[in-house]
Design a protein around this motif. Sequence first.
Motif, PDB file in Angstrom:
ATOM      1  N   ASP A 133      11.861  -7.011  -7.391  1.00  0.00           N
ATOM      2  CA  ASP A 133      10.854  -6.430  -6.513  1.00  0.00           C
ATOM      3  C   ASP A 133       9.744  -7.442  -6.286  1.00  0.00           C
ATOM      4  OD1 ASP A 133      11.419  -3.217  -6.358  1.00  0.00           O
ATOM      5  OD2 ASP A 133      12.177  -4.117  -8.196  1.00  0.00           O
ATOM      6  N   ASP A 134       8.841  -7.105  -5.363  1.00  0.00           N
ATOM      7  CA  ASP A 134       7.721  -8.011  -5.086  1.00  0.00           C
ATOM      8  C   ASP A 134       6.825  -8.159  -6.308  1.00  0.00           C
ATOM      9  OD1 ASP A 134       8.337  -8.432  -2.294  1.00  0.00           O
ATOM     10  OD2 ASP A 134       7.650  -6.374  -1.955  1.00  0.00           O
ATOM     11  N   ILE A 135       6.570  -7.031  -6.979  1.00  0.00           N
ATOM     12  CA  ILE A 135       5.722  -6.995  -8.164  1.00  0.00           C
ATOM     13  C   ILE A 135       6.467  -6.209  -9.241  1.00  0.00           C
ATOM     14  CG2 ILE A 135       3.439  -6.347  -9.077  1.00  0.00           C
ATOM     15  CD1 ILE A 135       2.888  -5.935  -5.877  1.00  0.00           C
ATOM     16  N   PHE A 136       6.368  -6.634 -10.482  1.00  0.00           N
ATOM     17  CA  PHE A 136       7.069  -5.940 -11.553  1.00  0.00           C
ATOM     18  C   PHE A 136       6.360  -6.227 -12.873  1.00  0.00           C
ATOM     19  CE2 PHE A 136       9.159  -9.778 -10.118  1.00  0.00           C
ATOM     20  CZ  PHE A 136       9.200 -10.578 -11.255  1.00  0.00           C
ATOM     21  N   ILE A 137       6.693  -5.449 -13.881  1.00  0.00           N
ATOM     22  CA  ILE A 137       6.097  -5.586 -15.199  1.00  0.00           C
ATOM     23  C   ILE A 137       7.075  -6.305 -16.125  1.00  0.00           C
ATOM     24  CG2 ILE A 137       5.315  -4.308 -17.241  1.00  0.00           C
ATOM     25  CD1 ILE A 137       4.260  -2.159 -15.312  1.00  0.00           C
ATOM     26  N   VAL A 138       6.583  -7.303 -16.831  1.00  0.00           N
ATOM     27  CA  VAL A 138       7.404  -8.056 -17.781  1.00  0.00           C
ATOM     28  C   VAL A 138       6.830  -7.879 -19.187  1.00  0.00           C
ATOM     29  CG1 VAL A 138       8.158  -9.788 -16.110  1.00  0.00           C
ATOM     30  CG2 VAL A 138       6.033 -10.158 -17.404  1.00  0.00           C
ATOM     31  N   GLU A 171       9.745 -12.607  -0.281  1.00  0.00           N
ATOM     32  CA  GLU A 171       9.219 -12.797   1.077  1.00  0.00           C
ATOM     33  C   GLU A 171       7.753 -12.389   1.177  1.00  0.00           C
ATOM     34  OE1 GLU A 171      11.691 -10.665   3.751  1.00  0.00           O
ATOM     35  OE2 GLU A 171      13.490 -11.865   3.357  1.00  0.00           O
ATOM     36  N   ASN A 172       7.324 -11.499   0.301  1.00  0.00           N
ATOM     37  CA  ASN A 172       5.957 -10.975   0.366  1.00  0.00           C
ATOM     38  C   ASN A 172       5.073 -11.524  -0.744  1.00  0.00           C
ATOM     39  OD1 ASN A 172       6.603  -9.179   2.564  1.00  0.00           O
ATOM     40  ND2 ASN A 172       7.614  -7.854   1.071  1.00  0.00           N
ATOM     41  N   GLN A 173       5.329 -12.757  -1.181  1.00  0.00           N
ATOM     42  CA  GLN A 173       4.629 -13.287  -2.340  1.00  0.00           C
ATOM     43  C   GLN A 173       3.112 -13.309  -2.163  1.00  0.00           C
ATOM     44  OE1 GLN A 173       4.209 -17.499  -4.711  1.00  0.00           O
ATOM     45  NE2 GLN A 173       6.255 -16.928  -3.999  1.00  0.00           N
ATOM     46  N   GLU A 174       2.616 -13.772  -1.035  1.00  0.00           N
ATOM     47  CA  GLU A 174       1.167 -13.849  -0.830  1.00  0.00           C
ATOM     48  C   GLU A 174       0.554 -12.455  -0.751  1.00  0.00           C
ATOM     49  OE1 GLU A 174      -0.609 -16.577  -1.164  1.00  0.00           O
ATOM     50  OE2 GLU A 174       1.336 -17.479  -1.640  1.00  0.00           O
ATOM     51  N   LEU A 175       1.254 -11.553  -0.115  1.00  0.00           N
ATOM     52  CA  LEU A 175       0.756 -10.179  -0.034  1.00  0.00           C
ATOM     53  C   LEU A 175       0.776  -9.530  -1.416  1.00  0.00           C
ATOM     54  CD1 LEU A 175      -0.287  -8.149   2.036  1.00  0.00           C
ATOM     55  CD2 LEU A 175       2.063  -7.324   2.319  1.00  0.00           C
ATOM     56  N   ALA A 176       1.800  -9.830  -2.207  1.00  0.00           N
ATOM     57  CA  ALA A 176       1.874  -9.308  -3.568  1.00  0.00           C
ATOM     58  C   ALA A 176       0.716  -9.836  -4.411  1.00  0.00           C
ATOM     59  CB  ALA A 176       3.211  -9.682  -4.209  1.00  0.00           C
ATOM     60  N   LYS A 177       0.350 -11.088  -4.216  1.00  0.00           N
ATOM     61  CA  LYS A 177      -0.792 -11.653  -4.933  1.00  0.00           C
ATOM     62  C   LYS A 177      -2.088 -10.969  -4.508  1.00  0.00           C
ATOM     63  CE  LYS A 177       1.125 -16.246  -5.859  1.00  0.00           C
ATOM     64  NZ  LYS A 177       1.016 -17.708  -5.614  1.00  0.00           N
TER      65      LYS A 177
END
Length: 430
Positions: free
Chosen positions: A99-104, A327-333
């Motif tokens: 996913d774009d954002i996830f918990i590790v 694809e959404n890395q900057e938006l995820a940040k």
Amino acid sequence: MKNGMKRLALLCMALVPLAGSVSACQKRSQVVNYEVPKEAEHTLSFFGNKYEAVNVEVIEEIINGYMDQNPDVSVTYESEKGAAYFDSLRNRQQTDHLDDIFIVNHDTTLEFAADGSLADLSELVKYVPFSEDMVRQMTSADGKIYWVPTTISAFGLYCNLDLLHAHGCSVPRTLGEWKDVCDFFVKKGVTPIIANNDISLKTLAVAVGFYPLYEKGMQEETFAKINRGEETLSKYLLDGFTLIREFCDRGYIDPSEALKTEKTSDDLEIFVQGEAPFMLTGVWAAERVRRMNPDFSWRVVSYPVLEEGAVLVINPDVRLSIAANGENQELAKDFADYFLKSENLWRFADHQASFCPLADGYEPSMAEIQEIAGSYKKQVSVIGADSQMQFPIWDILTETSQRLLAGQQLEELMEWMDAQGGGRWKKRLY
């Protein structure tokens, strides 16, 4: 229904583990979809292991707050509970469906960073006032940051105050006092300590084994030697697992029961019945215990494992990571930056009955965990999965604990544990 909620696709259910193909994603449980406005041009996917209502409520609030400020973005949150979450996360990573954002956690960070799956968040962290300790935990040897903590979790000893007082016992402050109380209840035919098959015993072993290192400031040097294979884990953790074996042999813990007791679920159900004086589990479960309305007073304290005191085990937790090739890395940040705002972190940590990782700190408000807060302030603590350990310590100690509960002899158990970590673990983070 609030406007923000109309734009939140919240997926909180037990999921069928991914089977290595996109088609497997279609075999999930029922999905609850809220209306997504036409103006939402972008969608971010957020996968996490925060599943219970008390945890998801504040995540919803943060997501809705972000979407209110960014009406062209829709954020979906999907969750899965317990260890199954990390199985699913690994499946997604291995099949290029992160996913774009996830918990590790500590161990998945090792794996994913080694494979180049995690984005560098160094620029993001520059604008967040994390404590120096947290920045050291986050920062890799090459200066990169692959995860950011949103809480600092703790592990503690839950005490049934009414039961203790009814028998003329007090909350134990030292190892000797703890053993005395346990011996008293064993003679009454009661198994005094409720333990689960995951975090209970490994954190107890860490408290006993690693505290002398932290007390002397030797943890960095020692962990580096273990990483290189110059020293073994058993050198430092044998005493901890020896104590656990003693607890089992003396009837303080029922090994067969603990082996089938799931963390922060089965153990909580047993504790609220009010028949045992103690439970070993995460402090973040305190709010869940309170909502279960036990008919007795209770408190959470640090592990009384020293001859003259107690030790608090903590962990940087709910670690946010972002897919390196998403694809959404900057938006995820941008979303992560919003999540990391001080007011969001304070509120989130409080809902988790955890500490805030920011430099100015924030103590959880629950009365039942205030003694834990005192230990945290005094820094009488160790980090359960210190980032300086470059091997999957969390998974290794879980299986070590389970093998002990299943009856494996200590000498053989320590040999097995040493074979899994340190210099023998080939997959390096950096």
